[in-house]
Motif scaffolding. Structure first.
Motif, PDB file in Angstrom:
ATOM      1  N   LYS A   6      38.550  17.977 105.950  1.00 14.99           N
ATOM      2  CA  LYS A   6      39.363  17.460 106.854  1.00 14.99           C
ATOM      3  C   LYS A   6      39.222  17.999 108.307  1.00 14.99           C
ATOM      4  O   LYS A   6      39.088  19.261 108.598  1.00 14.99           O
ATOM      5  CB  LYS A   6      40.903  17.676 106.617  1.00 14.99           C
ATOM      6  CG  LYS A   6      41.311  17.065 105.374  1.00 14.99           C
ATOM      7  CD  LYS A   6      42.720  17.128 105.197  1.00 14.99           C
ATOM      8  CE  LYS A   6      43.112  16.932 103.725  1.00 14.99           C
ATOM      9  NZ  LYS A   6      44.604  17.269 103.144  1.00 14.99           N
ATOM     10  N   LEU A   8      40.933  17.898 112.155  1.00 21.42           N
ATOM     11  CA  LEU A   8      42.286  17.374 113.095  1.00 21.42           C
ATOM     12  C   LEU A   8      41.704  17.566 114.469  1.00 21.42           C
ATOM     13  O   LEU A   8      41.049  18.664 114.891  1.00 21.42           O
ATOM     14  CB  LEU A   8      43.224  18.744 112.898  1.00 21.42           C
ATOM     15  CG  LEU A   8      44.354  18.473 113.571  1.00 21.42           C
ATOM     16  CD1 LEU A   8      45.158  17.058 113.395  1.00 21.42           C
ATOM     17  CD2 LEU A   8      45.488  19.560 113.797  1.00 21.42           C
ATOM     18  N   GLU A  34      37.634  13.481 106.503  1.00 20.20           N
ATOM     19  CA  GLU A  34      38.805  12.692 106.751  1.00 20.20           C
ATOM     20  C   GLU A  34      39.072  12.952 108.132  1.00 20.20           C
ATOM     21  O   GLU A  34      39.092  14.402 108.519  1.00 20.20           O
ATOM     22  CB  GLU A  34      39.789  13.038 105.684  1.00 20.20           C
ATOM     23  CG  GLU A  34      41.304  12.519 106.005  1.00 20.20           C
ATOM     24  CD  GLU A  34      42.081  12.952 104.914  1.00 20.20           C
ATOM     25  OE1 GLU A  34      43.318  13.235 105.483  1.00 20.20           O
ATOM     26  OE2 GLU A  34      41.857  13.226 103.697  1.00 20.20           O
ATOM     27  N   ILE A  36      42.111  13.270 111.189  1.00 19.19           N
ATOM     28  CA  ILE A  36      43.494  13.162 111.571  1.00 19.19           C
ATOM     29  C   ILE A  36      43.506  13.483 113.257  1.00 19.19           C
ATOM     30  O   ILE A  36      43.009  14.344 113.519  1.00 19.19           O
ATOM     31  CB  ILE A  36      44.445  14.252 110.903  1.00 19.19           C
ATOM     32  CG1 ILE A  36      44.227  14.195 109.334  1.00 19.19           C
ATOM     33  CG2 ILE A  36      45.957  14.044 111.258  1.00 19.19           C
ATOM     34  CD1 ILE A  36      43.526  15.196 108.783  1.00 19.19           C
ATOM     35  N   LEU A  38      45.948  13.978 116.504  1.00 17.97           N
ATOM     36  CA  LEU A  38      47.436  14.475 116.655  1.00 17.97           C
ATOM     37  C   LEU A  38      47.779  14.642 118.256  1.00 17.97           C
ATOM     38  O   LEU A  38      46.735  15.008 118.953  1.00 17.97           O
ATOM     39  CB  LEU A  38      47.311  15.869 116.258  1.00 17.97           C
ATOM     40  CG  LEU A  38      48.505  16.804 116.625  1.00 17.97           C
ATOM     41  CD1 LEU A  38      49.789  16.405 115.905  1.00 17.97           C
ATOM     42  CD2 LEU A  38      48.246  18.420 116.193  1.00 17.97           C
ATOM     43  N   LYS A  96      43.890   8.925 110.124  1.00 20.57           N
ATOM     44  CA  LYS A  96      45.339   9.316 110.221  1.00 20.57           C
ATOM     45  C   LYS A  96      45.941   9.570 111.716  1.00 20.57           C
ATOM     46  O   LYS A  96      45.118  10.363 112.404  1.00 20.57           O
ATOM     47  CB  LYS A  96      45.695  10.075 109.025  1.00 20.57           C
ATOM     48  CG  LYS A  96      45.336   9.654 107.747  1.00 20.57           C
ATOM     49  CD  LYS A  96      45.477  10.578 106.529  1.00 20.57           C
ATOM     50  CE  LYS A  96      45.029  10.043 105.173  1.00 20.57           C
ATOM     51  NZ  LYS A  96      45.343  11.124 104.103  1.00 20.57           N
ATOM     52  N   LYS A  98      49.180  11.480 113.792  1.00 21.64           N
ATOM     53  CA  LYS A  98      50.206  12.152 113.846  1.00 21.64           C
ATOM     54  C   LYS A  98      50.726  12.474 114.935  1.00 21.64           C
ATOM     55  O   LYS A  98      50.119  12.929 115.839  1.00 21.64           O
ATOM     56  CB  LYS A  98      50.155  13.482 112.829  1.00 21.64           C
ATOM     57  CG  LYS A  98      51.685  14.270 112.583  1.00 21.64           C
ATOM     58  CD  LYS A  98      51.188  14.757 111.163  1.00 21.64           C
ATOM     59  CE  LYS A  98      52.338  15.400 110.332  1.00 21.64           C
ATOM     60  NZ  LYS A  98      53.531  14.304 109.967  1.00 21.64           N
ATOM     61  N   ILE A 111      50.650  22.326 112.082  1.00 21.40           N
ATOM     62  CA  ILE A 111      50.140  20.758 111.307  1.00 21.40           C
ATOM     63  C   ILE A 111      48.855  20.899 110.742  1.00 21.40           C
ATOM     64  O   ILE A 111      48.413  20.736 109.684  1.00 21.40           O
ATOM     65  CB  ILE A 111      49.999  19.558 112.502  1.00 21.40           C
ATOM     66  CG1 ILE A 111      51.321  19.334 112.832  1.00 21.40           C
ATOM     67  CG2 ILE A 111      49.117  18.572 111.982  1.00 21.40           C
ATOM     68  CD1 ILE A 111      52.110  18.756 111.900  1.00 21.40           C
ATOM     69  N   GLN A 114      49.676  22.782 107.429  1.00 19.30           N
ATOM     70  CA  GLN A 114      50.281  21.900 106.463  1.00 19.30           C
ATOM     71  C   GLN A 114      49.146  21.000 106.069  1.00 19.30           C
ATOM     72  O   GLN A 114      49.258  20.667 104.701  1.00 19.30           O
ATOM     73  CB  GLN A 114      51.349  21.102 107.167  1.00 19.30           C
ATOM     74  CG  GLN A 114      52.741  21.878 107.672  1.00 19.30           C
ATOM     75  CD  GLN A 114      53.338  21.012 108.489  1.00 19.30           C
ATOM     76  OE1 GLN A 114      53.389  19.861 108.487  1.00 19.30           O
ATOM     77  NE2 GLN A 114      54.507  21.515 108.893  1.00 19.30           N
ATOM     78  N   LEU A 115      48.297  20.450 106.754  1.00 24.78           N
ATOM     79  CA  LEU A 115      47.416  19.359 105.956  1.00 24.78           C
ATOM     80  C   LEU A 115      46.311  20.132 105.555  1.00 24.78           C
ATOM     81  O   LEU A 115      45.153  19.466 105.034  1.00 24.78           O
ATOM     82  CB  LEU A 115      46.876  18.625 107.293  1.00 24.78           C
ATOM     83  CG  LEU A 115      48.096  17.511 107.922  1.00 24.78           C
ATOM     84  CD1 LEU A 115      47.846  16.757 109.087  1.00 24.78           C
ATOM     85  CD2 LEU A 115      48.699  16.645 106.931  1.00 24.78           C
ATOM     86  N   VAL A 117      43.215  21.335 107.218  1.00 27.23           N
ATOM     87  CA  VAL A 117      42.244  21.088 107.612  1.00 27.23           C
ATOM     88  C   VAL A 117      41.178  22.069 107.614  1.00 27.23           C
ATOM     89  O   VAL A 117      41.369  23.297 107.827  1.00 27.23           O
ATOM     90  CB  VAL A 117      42.407  20.370 109.176  1.00 27.23           C
ATOM     91  CG1 VAL A 117      43.528  19.410 109.195  1.00 27.23           C
ATOM     92  CG2 VAL A 117      42.876  21.849 110.124  1.00 27.23           C
TER      93      VAL A 117
END
Length: 159
Positions: A6, A8, A34, A36, A38, A96, A98, A111, A114-115, A117
């Motif tokens: 992941k 971010l 993946e 994300i 932010l 995704k 956020k 974040i 939590q994710l 990454v």
């Protein structure tokens, strides 16, 4: 069991955000990761003070009513639109998004944790070249406190 990598990508709404998003996304494709993206809402006044050229199809936060009781909700809604426009620009519906509120460094690190990454992508302003990179306040603090690798995208110095 195979785990998913992941990435971010933390974006503000400065013109350099497009370069950060594009290069972070290219990295994610190479890593089959993946993505994300932010955006952290730290200070509502920041959204009323500056006028930027459109970024990745997003026209800016200039239409907001900052005197209303729902100013935070309006900024959050527009930030969500901004990230959705970024997804369209990158042409990947699987990204995704956020939007969170809080102090930027703390919110990004929370974040990211939590994710779970693997990599964090942020911008760093450069004065003339990559050899003369200037790291801003947020990036500097992330470099000191992050537990995952950080990829700093050098961007032209903002005027």
């Amino acid at each position: 069991m195979k785990t998913t990598t992941k990435i971010l990508i933390a974006l503000d709404y400065a013109p350099s955000a497009q370069q950060i998003a594009e290069q972070g996304y290219e990295l994610s494709k190479q890593l089959h990761a993946e993505v994300i993206i932010l955006h952290v809402i730290e200070d509502l006044n920041d959204y009323s003070l500056y006028s930027y050229d459109p970024i990745m199809g997003f026209g800016g936060f200039i239409q907001l009513n900052f005197m209303g009781v729902n100013a935070l909700a309006e900024v959050e809604r527009e930030a969500t639109v901004y990230l959705e426009k970024t997804k369209l620009h990158l042409q990947d519906k699987a990204i995704k998004t956020k939007v969170v509120h809080g102090e930027s460094v703390q919110a990004i690190l929370e974040i990211a944790s939590q994710l779970a990454v693997n990599y964090l992508v942020v911008g760093a302003h450069s004065k003339k070249s990559q050899d003369d990179m200037r790291v801003g306040h947020t990036t500097s603090h992330l470099l000191k406190h992050a537990t995952m690798p950080i990829i700093c995208i050098p961007t032209p110095k903002l005027k």
